[in-house]
Each structure stands twice: as structure tokens, then as C-alpha cells.
Design an enzyme around this catalytic site. Structure first.
Site, short mmCIF file in Angstrom:
data_model
loop_
_atom_site.label_atom_id
_atom_site.label_comp_id
_atom_site.label_asym_id
_atom_site.label_seq_id
_atom_site.Cartn_x
_atom_site.Cartn_y
_atom_site.Cartn_z
N LYS A 40 32.31 38.33 -16.26
CA LYS A 40 31.78 37.98 -17.34
C LYS A 40 32.29 38.63 -18.60
O LYS A 40 32.96 39.78 -18.49
CB LYS A 40 29.92 38.40 -17.37
N SER A 47 21.77 35.39 -19.77
CA SER A 47 22.96 35.13 -20.70
C SER A 47 24.40 35.10 -19.64
O SER A 47 25.41 34.61 -20.16
CB SER A 47 23.32 36.57 -21.57
N SER A 96 19.30 38.57 -17.06
CA SER A 96 20.58 37.61 -17.22
C SER A 96 21.65 37.27 -15.86
O SER A 96 22.36 36.74 -15.93
CB SER A 96 21.50 38.32 -18.35
#
Ligand code: GLN
Length: 483
Positions: free
Chosen positions: A76, A151, A175
Site C-alpha cells: 500500500k 482505504s 481499511s
């Protein structure tokens, strides 16, 4: 080759069926071909990947082994990667190359994992739909008109579309678990302090925790093994031994006490999801688990408390992005004040600015007691509810989300509607508990997740239950059409 899980890749590499270099090239070509539909990557790191793959092959040739040695992953884009853009999904950090590797990145690289790239995400990890990224929305491979969740939407979409077997992600209020649910993956948010936050760009420091996103619990165990452990660089990292997660997957579920909170089945829950959750309970009962209704009476206060605490911490954390030291700086500032105002005004997107304002307001002298202090008291009540429940049960089970993935744009003009979708995930962050989401069926062709929560440091128990469930169900093996 793209269908292989991390566990299968480890066996294939050990048996010399293919090399890490071959696998890496195959996946990079697949990303180039398919990712334009999804937008799941912000940066690709082809050169680094090939170099790491060759190094891993050489280490295997020298007799080394290890489940992650030569395994392709992605990070990420809020894990700092030395010399590589680390954008956090924001214009503010579009030009930022991290000067060092996050502990998670360094640990996985040392274990021999191959980094294919950095995945798309909501700006500064604020969101549940991956629509607030400066690099554009991510599409859900199960239906390109729907969001993949957020997210960590880029990590989730990429793994679900078989562009790679697993990726790192972070979970501040859901998330990891919510995008896992929306894309038919298994995702684990560890206990707060289990995985180092050093080099993980902060959103809300008391809630943020890194963890694995993969297709199976078996693979989450492998990736978590590489991520977890004490880090003296992170003052909230906890010095507890890391168990062998893969070795714990085969424990029997005979007598496992599952608590199902009655508050979870309120009017806000899609009844079709409720039915799938009940089915997953029945499946676990067949494996020997016993089910008990429990109560989490303060759950109703968790969303307002979270949406005070998280923005408050964000407003403080994001003050470092001032146009002076990191990232974006406006053109021709008239003076220092203008430099701050315009750099932040132009560098941050709308949702980030909204949260900074809410957070600064909640922390201001006149309102601190009314909002921030009150929210902290609720946080303690939420934790106490869990502590009472875990006196009676071993895990808590429920839906990960009240609804399946919504259509792109459906909630963008109504932030509160999106906040309400976090109802089942944020309590684990407020309490610091570990939580896992795993595939439990489909509604209108869209995946549904079941969430399991466990006491502190019982990640192994979550992975064990999920693995046993996955040995007896096949939801997690379903593949989105076109991928
Ligand atoms: N949806 C939540 C938020 O917007 C959680 C995000 C996260 O876990 N990073 O704050």
C-alpha cells in the site's frame, strides 16, 4: 501461474517448477495488460522486482528456503520505500521519495519477498471507497461500476483480480477488512502494536495497524509472519513473541465458543447479508463450535467517537505537511503564511481538508471536553464491552459491512453515509483488538464478508478458524469474471 496462492508459490519454487523471475515477469505482464481497467497501482517497480526475484532465486539455489523467498507482493502506498515514490494517494506527496524503508517493507524484503509496486489508496487512508485518491478511483474487479472498498482498495482490487497473490495494507477503522469483504478476500487487522508502524505514514496513530490482504487465511498467516514482531523504532510496538501462524492453522474448532452480538442484526443490515452470516455460523457449528448470543451495548456510540478521535489525530499528524519540509509547495508564495495556506489548500483533497477541520475543531480549547474527551470515554466503554464479552466467548462473529460494495460515486456527495458503513469494523480499532474478514457468499454478484474478532494477540485463533472454514467452503476460491 497467476492463480497460485502464496502457499502454492512457495511449494512451486521449492520444487523448482518455476523461478521467482519467471513468476515475476508473468505477473508484471498481467498487471500491464489488466490494471488499466482497475487502476489498482500508483507506481510499478519493475526493475526492483526483477532484481529482488533474481536475488531470491540465487538464495534458493544456495539452499535457503522460506515461505516468502521469491514471493511477489505489493505495498500500500503509505509504507515508505527507500528511493521510491511514497504518495499516500495524495498530491501532497506526489513528488515524495521516501529516504528509508518502513520496518514492514524492510522485514518482507529481508524474507525475500519481491515488490511489484505500490498500490492505490484513499488519500492519507481516509475513506471506505478508494474514491478520494489523487490518482483516481479504483474499480472493483467483481463489477467495474462498483467501488472496491477503502482505504486499501488498490491492494484489494489487485489481489482479487489475480494480479498478484497478496499485498500489505493498513486498517485504521476497517481499511483491511472492508475492502477484503468487498472483493472476496481474506484480510487481517492485527492487535494494535503487533506490526510496526515505523515508516507507515500516519493517519490516526492510536488506531493505525498494518496487516495482510490475501485470498486465503493460509496466505494471511504467511504474510503476517513476515510483518509482525517487536520494533524498538516504534514506541507502541509490543515486545511479545510471534507465534508460528502457519503451524496453528490446523487446530480443532471443537468446543470453540462463538459470540454473536445481538446489536449487529439491526435495521441497517442488508437482510441478505444477515442470512449469509447465519449460514457461516452454521458451518462453524458443524465443525464443533458452540454459539452464544452476546451484547455489545455501547456499539451504537462507536461511529461518532471514531469520527472525532481519528480526525483529531489526523489534524495533528498532517500538520507536518506544510510546504516546507515534505512534498508539495505552492508556486510563488507571498510570505510564510501564504506558503502554508496555499501549499496545504492545493496539496490536500477535499476529504482530507474536511477531516483536518473537524479534528482541529474537536481539539480546540472550547470544545475539547465536549468532543475529544467524551469520545475517549466512549472508546473505553467500547473496550470494556469487548472485555466482558471475551470472558464468555473465544471469538466474536458478525458481518464485516452492512451492505455490499456500492456503485462508484453513490456516496461521494454524502460523507456521513460512507462513515456509517464502518459500523462493524471501527470498534476493533477503538479497542485495539485483532479482526479478520473472510468470504462468506454473494449478494447480487458482489462478495460478502464475515468478520471474526478475538482477544489481544489471538491472531492465530482468527487464522485457525478462518482456515478451517475455508477447508469446508469454497467462497474464497471464486474468481471475478474477466480476471
Ligand atoms: N473508513 C474509515 C475512515 O475513513 C477507515 C479508514 C481506514 O481504516 N484507513 O476513516
Amino acid at each position: 501461474m497467476h492463480q497460485l496462492t502464496l502457499a502454492e508459490i512457495a511449494r512451486g519454487l521449492a520444487d523448482k517448477k518455476f523461478s521467482s523471475e519467471e513468476l515475476t515477469k508473468t505477473l508484471l505482464a498481467r498487471i500491464a495488460q489488466l490494471d488499466p481497467q482497475l487502476n489498482s497501482f500508483i507506481s510499478l517497480t519493475e526493475d526492483l522486482a526483477l532484481q529482488q526475484a533474481k536475488a531470491a532465486d540465487a538464495r534458493r539455489a544456495n539452499g535457503e528456503s522460506g515461505a516468502l523467498l521469491g514471493a511477489p507482493i505489493a505495498h500500500k502506498d503509505l509504507f515508505c520505500t527507500q528511493g521510491i515514490r511514497t504518495s499516500c494517494g495524495s498530491k501532497m506527496l506526489d513528488n515524495f521519495k521516501a529516504p528509508y524503508d518502513a520496518t514492514v517493507v524492510a522485514k518482507l524484503a529481508a524474507a525475500g519477498a519481491v515488490t511489484l509496486g505500490k498500490t492505490n489508496m484513499d488519500e492519507f487512508a481516509m475513506g471506505s471507497a478508494n474514491e478520494s485518491s489523487y490518482y483516481g478511483a479504483v474499480k472493483n474487479p467483481w463489477n467495474l461500476e462498483h467501488v472496491p472498498g477503502g482505504s486499501s482498495g488498490g491492494s484489494a482490487a489487485a489481489v482479487a483480480a489475480r494480479l498478484l497473490p497478496a499485498a500489505t495494507a493498513t486498517d485504521t477503522g476497517g481499511s483491511i477488512r472492508q475492502p477484503a469483504a468487498f472483493t472476496n478476500l481474506t484480510g487481517l487487522k492485527p492487535t494494535y502494536g503487533r506490526v510496526s508502524r515505523w515508516g507507515m505514514i500516519a493517519y490516526a496513530s492510536s488506531l493505525d495497524q498494518g496487516g495482510p490482504l490475501a485470498r486465503t487465511a493460509e496466505d494471511c498467516a504467511i504474510l503476517l509472519q513476515g510483518m509482525a514482531g517487536f520494533d524498538p523504532q516504534d514506541s507502541t510496538s509490543i515486545d511479545e513473541p510471534v507465534p508460528d501462524y502457519s503451524a496453528g492453522l490446523n487446530g480443532s474448532l471443537q468446543g470453540l465458543r462463538i459470540g454473536v452480538p445481538k446489536e449487529y442484526f439491526s435495521a441497517g443490515l442488508d437482510p441478505r447479508i444477515a442470512e449469509l452470516i447465519h449460514n457461516s455460523v452454521k458451518e462453524l457449528e458443524k465443525l464443533g463450535a458452540v454459539v452464544k448470543e452476546i451484547s455489545l451495548p455501547n456499539m451504537q456510540h462507536a461511529i461518532p467517537a471514531y469520527y472525532v478521535i481519528a480526525p483529531a489525530e489526523a489534524s495533528s499528524n498532517l500538520s507536518r505537511f506544510d510546504g516546507v519540509r515534505f512534498g508539495y509547495r505552492c508556486e510563488d508564495p507571498k510570505n510564510l503564511e501564504d506558503l502554508y495556506k496555499r501549499s496545504r489548500g492545493e496539496g490536500f483533497g477535499a476529504e482530507v481538508q474536511r477531516r483536518i477541520m473537524v479534528g482541529a475543531y474537536a481539539l480546540s480549547a472550547g470544545y475539547y471536553d465536549a468532543y475529544y474527551l467524551k469520545a475517549q470515554k466512549i472508546r473505553r466503554l467500547v473496550k470494556n464491552d469487548f472485555m466482558a464479552a471475551f470472558n464468555e466467548v473465544d471469538i466474536i462473529l458478525g458481518p464485516t459491512t452492512p451492505n455490499p460494495a456500492w456503485k462508484l460515486g453513490a456516496k461521494s456527495s454524502d460523507p456521513v453515509a460512507a462513515y456509517l458503513e464502518d459500523v462493524y469494523t471501527i470498534t476493533a480499532n477503538l479497542a485495539g483488538l485483532p479482526g479478520l474478514s473472510m468470504p462468506a457468499g454473494f449478494v447480487d454478484g458482489l462478495p460478502v464478508g464475515v468478520q471474526l474478532l478475538a482477544p489481544y494477540f489471538q491472531e492465530g485463533r482468527l487464522l485457525n478458524v478462518a482456515h478451517q472454514y475455508q477447508l469446508n467452503t469454497d467462497w474464497h476460491t471464486r474468481t471475478p469474471q474477466g480476471f
